[in-house]
Each structure stands twice: as C-alpha cells, then as structure tokens.
Design a protein around this motif. Structure first.
Motif, PDB file in Angstrom:
ATOM      1  N   LEU A 129       0.830  -1.195   0.000  1.00  0.00           N
ATOM      2  CA  LEU A 129       0.000   0.000   0.000  1.00  0.00           C
ATOM      3  C   LEU A 129       0.866   1.247   0.000  1.00  0.00           C
ATOM      4  O   LEU A 129       0.584   2.209  -0.734  1.00  0.00           O
ATOM      5  N   CYS A 130       1.916   1.256   0.805  1.00  0.00           N
ATOM      6  CA  CYS A 130       2.814   2.418   0.857  1.00  0.00           C
ATOM      7  C   CYS A 130       3.482   2.647  -0.495  1.00  0.00           C
ATOM      8  O   CYS A 130       3.640   3.794  -0.927  1.00  0.00           O
ATOM      9  N   LEU A 131       3.867   1.568  -1.166  1.00  0.00           N
ATOM     10  CA  LEU A 131       4.468   1.699  -2.499  1.00  0.00           C
ATOM     11  C   LEU A 131       3.477   2.281  -3.507  1.00  0.00           C
ATOM     12  O   LEU A 131       3.822   3.177  -4.294  1.00  0.00           O
ATOM     13  N   VAL A 132       2.252   1.783  -3.487  1.00  0.00           N
ATOM     14  CA  VAL A 132       1.245   2.243  -4.447  1.00  0.00           C
ATOM     15  C   VAL A 132       0.898   3.707  -4.208  1.00  0.00           C
ATOM     16  O   VAL A 132       0.819   4.502  -5.155  1.00  0.00           O
ATOM     17  N   VAL A 173       8.800  10.238  -4.772  1.00  0.00           N
ATOM     18  CA  VAL A 173      10.121   9.747  -5.180  1.00  0.00           C
ATOM     19  C   VAL A 173      10.962   9.372  -3.957  1.00  0.00           C
ATOM     20  O   VAL A 173      11.571   8.305  -3.902  1.00  0.00           O
ATOM     21  N   PHE A 174      10.982  10.249  -2.952  1.00  0.00           N
ATOM     22  CA  PHE A 174      11.759   9.938  -1.752  1.00  0.00           C
ATOM     23  C   PHE A 174      11.204   8.727  -1.023  1.00  0.00           C
ATOM     24  O   PHE A 174      11.952   7.908  -0.489  1.00  0.00           O
ATOM     25  N   THR A 175       9.875   8.584  -1.000  1.00  0.00           N
ATOM     26  CA  THR A 175       9.277   7.414  -0.362  1.00  0.00           C
ATOM     27  C   THR A 175       9.650   6.144  -1.102  1.00  0.00           C
ATOM     28  O   THR A 175       9.988   5.129  -0.486  1.00  0.00           O
ATOM     29  N   LEU A 176       9.616   6.186  -2.423  1.00  0.00           N
ATOM     30  CA  LEU A 176      10.001   5.006  -3.205  1.00  0.00           C
ATOM     31  C   LEU A 176      11.467   4.649  -2.986  1.00  0.00           C
ATOM     32  O   LEU A 176      11.816   3.468  -2.866  1.00  0.00           O
ATOM     33  N   ILE A 177      12.327   5.655  -2.917  1.00  0.00           N
ATOM     34  CA  ILE A 177      13.754   5.393  -2.700  1.00  0.00           C
ATOM     35  C   ILE A 177      13.972   4.717  -1.355  1.00  0.00           C
ATOM     36  O   ILE A 177      14.700   3.725  -1.247  1.00  0.00           O
ATOM     37  N   VAL A 178      13.314   5.224  -0.317  1.00  0.00           N
ATOM     38  CA  VAL A 178      13.498   4.646   1.021  1.00  0.00           C
ATOM     39  C   VAL A 178      12.886   3.252   1.089  1.00  0.00           C
ATOM     40  O   VAL A 178      13.484   2.331   1.655  1.00  0.00           O
ATOM     41  N   LEU A 179      11.708   3.066   0.495  1.00  0.00           N
ATOM     42  CA  LEU A 179      11.043   1.763   0.580  1.00  0.00           C
ATOM     43  C   LEU A 179      11.754   0.680  -0.225  1.00  0.00           C
ATOM     44  O   LEU A 179      11.571  -0.510   0.050  1.00  0.00           O
ATOM     45  N   MET A 180      12.558   1.044  -1.196  1.00  0.00           N
ATOM     46  CA  MET A 180      13.260   0.051  -1.997  1.00  0.00           C
ATOM     47  C   MET A 180      14.514  -0.500  -1.317  1.00  0.00           C
ATOM     48  O   MET A 180      15.090  -1.478  -1.804  1.00  0.00           O
TER      49      MET A 180
END
Length: 147
Positions: free
Chosen positions: A111-114, A131-138
């Motif tokens: 859900l956080c990724l989407v 973008v920053f959320t995707l970078i951290v979540l990856m």
C-alpha cells in the motif's frame, strides 16, 4: 525436554532508516492535508451547479435555431463533475494519511508503495514525496522491517 526455540532475527533497520520513515510519515500527513484542501476547491462549482439545477440561478436558453439544451442539465453536469473531483481528491487524501500511518507502524508495504507511486502525479510536492518514499522503501533493510 525443552522445545528448541530459534531466536528472532535482529532488526536490520538502522537509525537513519527509522528516522527517514518517521519523517516520511509526517510528510504524508502534511501532503494529505494539502490534497484534501485543494480537492475542496470545486465546492464552488458544486454550489453553482446546484443553483443552476434547482433554478435559483436563472439561465436563459439560447435561440440559435437548433434545439436548446435545458440549462438544468448543464447544472447537473457541474454537480456531477465537481462531486467526482471532490470524492476522488478526498479519497486520495485519506489513502495518503493512512499510508503515513502505515509507514510509522511499518505495515502494509505494498500500500505504501502504491500510494507513493500515485502521489508522484501531484506536482511538485507530491512528486518529491513520492520519489523519496520510493527510494526509502526500496532499500532491503526497510523492506525487511515491514511486517
């Protein structure tokens, strides 16, 4: 004989990752509030459309020789479009706030990724946050921290 228990693996989440997740959570709440505020802008169109549809705002049909469209129908189109825009905006704001909560609790990774990917469409603040959320979540350590 005592049952053999395996110790739980140590948390691989660093202090920096935890701090970044906490900040991203706060920023998700802020952007959700901004999104909710901006999604209420079409309330003006909603009120004007209701006024046209109920006849409180007088509108005259043009006499161009063709069959005129009822102005009340035009008012209902205003109401429909404004209602859909408001509902979608508030739903997105709700999901962003919920994603902020999930980031804080380290739950619901997908859900956080989407939500991060969807928020990339809202320029400029949502794009930066997404973008920053995707970078951290990856990061593998952050992905492993989500239950």
């Amino acid at each position: 004989m005592d049952p053999v228990t395996t110790p739980a693996p140590p948390s691989t989440l660093t202090d920096e990752d935890a701090s970044q997740l906490r900040l991203l959570s706060i920023f998700h709440y802020v952007v959700a509030a901004i999104t909710a505020l901006f999604s209420l802008i079409p309330v003006l169109h909603l009120v004007m459309g209701l006024a046209m549809a109920t006849g409180k705002l007088p509108m005259e049909a043009g006499n161009s020789g063709t069959q005129a469209v009822d102005p009340r129908l035009f008012g209902w189109l205003f109401v429909a479009f404004a209602g859909v825009f408001i509902a979608c905006g508030l739903t997105l704001a709700g999901f962003m706030a919920y994603a902020g909560r999930c980031l804080r609790q380290r739950r619901r990774y997908t859900l956080c990724l989407v939500v991060a990917a969807i928020s990339c469409m809202m320029m400029p603040v949502g794009t930066v946050l997404g973008v920053f959320t995707l970078i951290v979540l990856m990061r593998p350590s952050v992905k492993a921290a989500f239950a």
